[in-house]
Motif scaffolding. Sequence first.
Motif, PDB file in Angstrom:
ATOM      1  N   LYS A 121       0.835  -1.189   0.000  1.00  0.00           N
ATOM      2  CA  LYS A 121       0.000   0.000   0.000  1.00  0.00           C
ATOM      3  C   LYS A 121       0.878   1.251   0.000  1.00  0.00           C
ATOM      4  CE  LYS A 121      -4.261  -1.761   0.114  1.00  0.00           C
ATOM      5  NZ  LYS A 121      -5.510  -1.421   0.791  1.00  0.00           N
ATOM      6  N   LEU A 162      -5.613   3.735  -7.774  1.00  0.00           N
ATOM      7  CA  LEU A 162      -6.792   4.346  -8.417  1.00  0.00           C
ATOM      8  C   LEU A 162      -7.279   5.538  -7.618  1.00  0.00           C
ATOM      9  CD1 LEU A 162      -8.867   1.131  -9.125  1.00  0.00           C
ATOM     10  CD2 LEU A 162      -8.442   2.873 -10.846  1.00  0.00           C
ATOM     11  N   ALA A 195      -6.993  10.950  -4.905  1.00  0.00           N
ATOM     12  CA  ALA A 195      -6.209  11.095  -3.673  1.00  0.00           C
ATOM     13  C   ALA A 195      -4.948  10.238  -3.729  1.00  0.00           C
ATOM     14  CB  ALA A 195      -7.061  10.706  -2.464  1.00  0.00           C
ATOM     15  N   LYS A 196      -5.096   8.992  -4.162  1.00  0.00           N
ATOM     16  CA  LYS A 196      -3.933   8.101  -4.185  1.00  0.00           C
ATOM     17  C   LYS A 196      -2.970   8.471  -5.317  1.00  0.00           C
ATOM     18  CE  LYS A 196      -5.482   4.026  -1.701  1.00  0.00           C
ATOM     19  NZ  LYS A 196      -6.927   4.244  -1.534  1.00  0.00           N
ATOM     20  N   ARG A 254      -0.753  11.185  -4.163  1.00  0.00           N
ATOM     21  CA  ARG A 254       0.287  10.682  -3.256  1.00  0.00           C
ATOM     22  C   ARG A 254       1.356   9.914  -4.031  1.00  0.00           C
ATOM     23  NH1 ARG A 254      -3.070   7.187   0.644  1.00  0.00           N
ATOM     24  NH2 ARG A 254      -1.064   6.668   1.574  1.00  0.00           N
ATOM     25  N   ARG A 292      -4.100   2.314   3.502  1.00  0.00           N
ATOM     26  CA  ARG A 292      -4.431   3.216   2.389  1.00  0.00           C
ATOM     27  C   ARG A 292      -3.179   3.553   1.602  1.00  0.00           C
ATOM     28  NH1 ARG A 292      -8.698   5.392   5.762  1.00  0.00           N
ATOM     29  NH2 ARG A 292      -7.273   6.635   6.948  1.00  0.00           N
TER      30      ARG A 292
END
Lengths: 349, 349
Positions: free
Chosen positions: A64, A86, A89-90, A93, A349
């Motif tokens: 993750k 996907l 937000a990710k 990052r 996450r």
Amino acid sequence: MRIDDLDTPAVVIDLDRLEANIARFQAHLDRHGIANRPHIKTHKIPQIAQMQIAAGAVGITCQKLGEAEVMADAGITDIFLPYNILGAAKLERLVALARRVQVSVTADSPDVVTGLGAAMSGAGLELPVLVECDTGMGRCGVQTPAEAAELAFQIARTAGLRFGGLMTYPSSPAIGPFMREAVRLLRERGLPVERVSGGGTAGMWHAHEHPEVTEYRAGMYVYGDRYTLRAGALRLEECAMSVLTTVVSRPTPDRGVIDGGSKTFSSDLLGLEGYGLILEYPEARIVNLSEEHGVVDFSQCAQKPAIGERVRVLPNHCCVVSNLFDEVIGARRGEVETIWRVAARGTVR
Amino acid sequence: MRIDDLDTPAVVIDLDRLEANIARFQAHLDRHGIANRPHIKTHKIPQIAQMQIAAGAVGITCQKLGEAEVMADAGITDIFLPYNILGAAKLERLVALARRVQVSVTADSPDVVTGLGAAMSGAGLELPVLVECDTGMGRCGVQTPAEAAELAFQIARTAGLRFGGLMTYPSSPAIGPFMREAVRLLRERGLPVERVSGGGTAGMWHAHEHPEVTEYRAGMYVYGDRYTLRAGALRLEECAMSVLTTVVSRPTPDRGVIDGGSKTFSSDLLGLEGYGLILEYPEARIVNLSEEHGVVDFSQCAQKPAIGERVRVLPNHCCVVSNLFDEVIGARRGEVETIWRVAARGTVR
């Protein structure tokens, strides 16, 4: 401080065994010219990741983004994320991570590739993306070598992305035909396959029997547990993790209760019978877990423990135990040498 | 912020339902004159414990000292620890806790009573100790009413301790004969039984059918999950916890993979089939979990989700999910209202 003085339940790592496990498997991969890219989900501890790098690993694997961020903060510079990233937000990052360390990821669908491409080209970066192949696991992954080739070409022609190779899990005899055919299809059409990434602790000593695999991801090999024991990957005297517990109740002549339950061991069975192996009472069976109690059947044991006695448990699955504790104790010959924070604990996450 | 904007996986608590669950069960116990002493292991969040106290709970129940310390720090003043506290380190912490809040504990053996007595009398304190009775659970607890009476008298004559009553779990029809006989034996010999503590969310609406029970410990009633649903204790529209996840892969027409696995849901089955209920796709089955992947069989669903779609999962067991997350989102009608730190997460000592 001796480990006998620790309050329970506590996770104890035998440092001699940990170091030996890291060295032994690195030597095996070195001998066969396979790059080592250990999976840190097992320990989630930057200091152990650094030991793996120092021993010769080319980089690490994280499942993750949160794990990867913790490891990047600790100075690890080459991170593989075999996961479909996907969502805005990710992706944001991931871009931030890719700006500071070498990152590679996987994809198993055009949707994932499109998202990665938009984020990376927007940031002016180039991200290596490997195609995840389902060679029998039944989880993520494209289903056929032809699909793998098609997705590889989509990656290759997407701005911001580079086709990084092929990835599968676990490495088993089934991967050979799939991987060879996918590589053939790609080479035939002029797309080089820079990496083929395999993995799995259960099959770790057979890594070299898959000539198509150029790098290997193993996680549990550092600690070992009942699962790796049953798989034959480690011997009992090589297992480095144990959970120190106390017998808090002996309600009947045969029943004992230890102060670790599903919030200590998790409920993972992984096909095993019972929830752990009590090292001092190998004939005992941990028959039931509630959240903070482990119910043990001592009927097959000649000697049975007293209330207050401390026993060490080899868990079924070391990775999930790490994730339940804020810290683990590093010990050598029974003496506490270090306390490591499980810095990436809970990073889902 | 809408919950639709949260990154996944995330634990979302519907605040309307949470408040209703707290009020509804408190009213039930009030109506029957039973003291409410909710178990905070389910949520591990001081703010929710405070809501339970504000609604009328006489105090709380914690399973481990670490939970109790967190709750005492948050201002909770009456804490029951139905657990055998053993060993110098824990007894020292128990003394420190008993100096600042009202604490009661349980014991099921003379060894535990001896340790508690030495610690408490040494500190000049008097600790109420309840006798834990095994009325069929097969975990800790004395085995017969006669044993319960014997241990009660040991507690009563131990300096630093006071016999605090009887405790069992769960409250089921089987507890009646055991508890009535134990109470009879004690009264006959002149020892009053100040509390009889029962518990369990599955049987919560039957709490009053056990006239011997004077206080009730329930945990899961605040959130609800698939287990409480099957037990008939809550209805689906009363369940307050869901786990927001994203479909990250659709490798085959029938298979989907969500971004939550055993490190999000735990592997607890509690006798159920599958690892959770997808609210938007109730015909789907979560057939397998690895650490960060949940494999879903969507074959029975008329509509099937796309990659990137977000789905909410009702977990099998809410207590273990809380323990895997550092924070949970409190929302009302889809809008994020608060973020609670799971302050007692990981407190297994």
